[in-house]
Design an enzyme around this catalytic site. Structure first.
Site, PDB file in Angstrom:
ATOM      1  CG  ASP A  12      53.764  15.623  49.375  1.00  0.00           C
ATOM      2  OD1 ASP A  12      54.585  14.748  49.074  1.00  0.00           O
ATOM      3  OD2 ASP A  12      53.040  15.554  50.383  1.00  0.00           O
ATOM      4  CE  LYS A  34      54.475  12.179  52.819  1.00  0.00           C
ATOM      5  NZ  LYS A  34      54.481  12.138  51.315  1.00  0.00           N
ATOM      6  CG  ASP A  60      55.219   8.386  50.537  1.00  0.00           C
ATOM      7  OD1 ASP A  60      54.924   7.192  50.379  1.00  0.00           O
ATOM      8  OD2 ASP A  60      54.373   9.310  50.525  1.00  0.00           O
ATOM      9  CE  LYS A  62      51.730   6.172  49.027  1.00  0.00           C
ATOM     10  NZ  LYS A  62      52.388   7.511  49.009  1.00  0.00           N
ATOM     11  CG  ASP A  65      57.620  -2.882  38.255  1.00  0.00           C
ATOM     12  OD1 ASP A  65      57.528  -3.941  37.585  1.00  0.00           O
ATOM     13  OD2 ASP A  65      57.705  -1.757  37.738  1.00  0.00           O
ATOM     14  N   PRO A  67      59.104  -8.467  41.382  1.00  0.00           N
ATOM     15  CG  PRO A  67      58.673 -10.488  42.494  1.00  0.00           C
ATOM     16  CD  PRO A  67      58.335  -9.736  41.241  1.00  0.00           C
ATOM     17  CG  ASN A  68      65.262  -8.496  39.072  1.00  0.00           C
ATOM     18  OD1 ASN A  68      66.135  -8.915  39.819  1.00  0.00           O
ATOM     19  ND2 ASN A  68      65.527  -7.811  37.966  1.00  0.00           N
ATOM     20  CB  THR A  69      61.420  -4.009  38.823  1.00  0.00           C
ATOM     21  OG1 THR A  69      61.613  -4.629  37.538  1.00  0.00           O
ATOM     22  CG2 THR A  69      61.398  -2.502  38.650  1.00  0.00           C
ATOM     23  CB  THR A 124      44.654   7.750  54.176  1.00  0.00           C
ATOM     24  OG1 THR A 124      45.485   8.665  53.450  1.00  0.00           O
ATOM     25  CG2 THR A 124      45.508   6.956  55.160  1.00  0.00           C
ATOM     26  CD  GLN A 194      44.759  11.908  53.274  1.00  0.00           C
ATOM     27  OE1 GLN A 194      44.419  10.733  53.377  1.00  0.00           O
ATOM     28  NE2 GLN A 194      45.835  12.273  52.632  1.00  0.00           N
ATOM     29  NE  ARG A 215      46.620  17.803  51.651  1.00  0.00           N
ATOM     30  CZ  ARG A 215      45.701  17.106  51.022  1.00  0.00           C
ATOM     31  NH1 ARG A 215      44.855  17.707  50.189  1.00  0.00           N
ATOM     32  NH2 ARG A 215      45.597  15.803  51.224  1.00  0.00           N
TER      33      ARG A 215
END
Length: 237
Positions: A12, A34, A60, A62, A65, A67-69, A124, A194, A215
């Protein structure tokens, strides 16, 4: 599954050189990488696969939006050959069904393996008070179970869940439903932001298929040694 193959390391950072150093340090030591919004937004899809080579990719992003998008986004994501992609289960039945269908159709069209399409239940970083503040019915554990059941009904392969929900979801959704679990903190690592966490060994023992660790590994003074330390914990089970 080999213990190391359960580990997905979260990269990240928007910086390619930093990401490349981290990926190189854990290559061969863990099951995959990830990639989330921070790197993807800064570097774009072509640099994702360039970064991780032939390693397993958990994309990752996520998606959430209409459904079509979301279906279109799933189709586009397959150019990166992800092993796992995720969408927000709170997007609802139509969106999840469209995503599952799009992933299967596009994989068949391209002649590639279909990725696991998994639903994000409750982040989380959220607890019961956070859910109440945005008008969602809690407690968090019950919301996770509701969304996981809906995810399974819609034909998805599994969910992202916190360690605290592993046992309940394994019982609710059965042995073949994939549980991808962030919020993993070895006893030697800081908790950070978290709120629903567990050690790597405890999460796998409870029934997690994959554990996502960022991390504790990438911010360690020696990421390779930190990754090896997690593997050793899993091998001791």
């Amino acid at each position: 599954m080999d213990p190391k193959d359960r580990i997905l390391v979260g990269i990240d950072t928007p910086d390619y050189a930093r990401a490349e150093t981290l990926v190189r340090s854990v290559t061969g030591r863990v099951g995959g990488i990830k990639i989330g919004k921070e790197f993807f937004t800064a570097q774009g899809p072509d640099r994702v696969r360039q970064l991780i080579g032939e390693q397993k990719l958990f994309l990752d992003l996520k998606f959430h939006d209409i459904p079509n998008t979301v279906a279109g986004a799933l189709r586009s994501s397959l150019r990166m050959r992800p092993a796992i992609v995720n969408i927000h289960a709170s997007g609802g039945r139509a969106m999840m069904t469209a995503a599952a269908q799009a992933a299967a159709e596009e994989a068949a069209k391209l002649g590639v393996a279909k990725p696991l399409v998994i639903g994000v239940t409750v982040l989380t970083s959220l607890d019961d008070a956070d859910l109440a503040a945005v008008g969602q019915r809690g407690p968090a554990s019950e919301q996770v179970e509701r969304l996981a059941a809906l995810t399974q009904e819609c034909g998805l392969d599994g969910v992202v869940c916190s360690p605290r929900e592993i046992v309940a979801l394994r019982k609710l959704c059965g042995p073949d439903f994939k549980l991808v679990v962030p919020g993993i903190r070895p006893v030697w690592a800081a908790t950070g932001d978290q709120k629903r966490i567990m050690t790597p060994a405890d999460a796998v023992a409870a029934g997690a298929d994959y554990i996502v660790i960022a991390r504790p590994i990438v911010e360690a003074s020696d990421p390779a040694a930190a990754a090896d330390r997690v593997v050793e914990e899993l091998e001791a089970l």
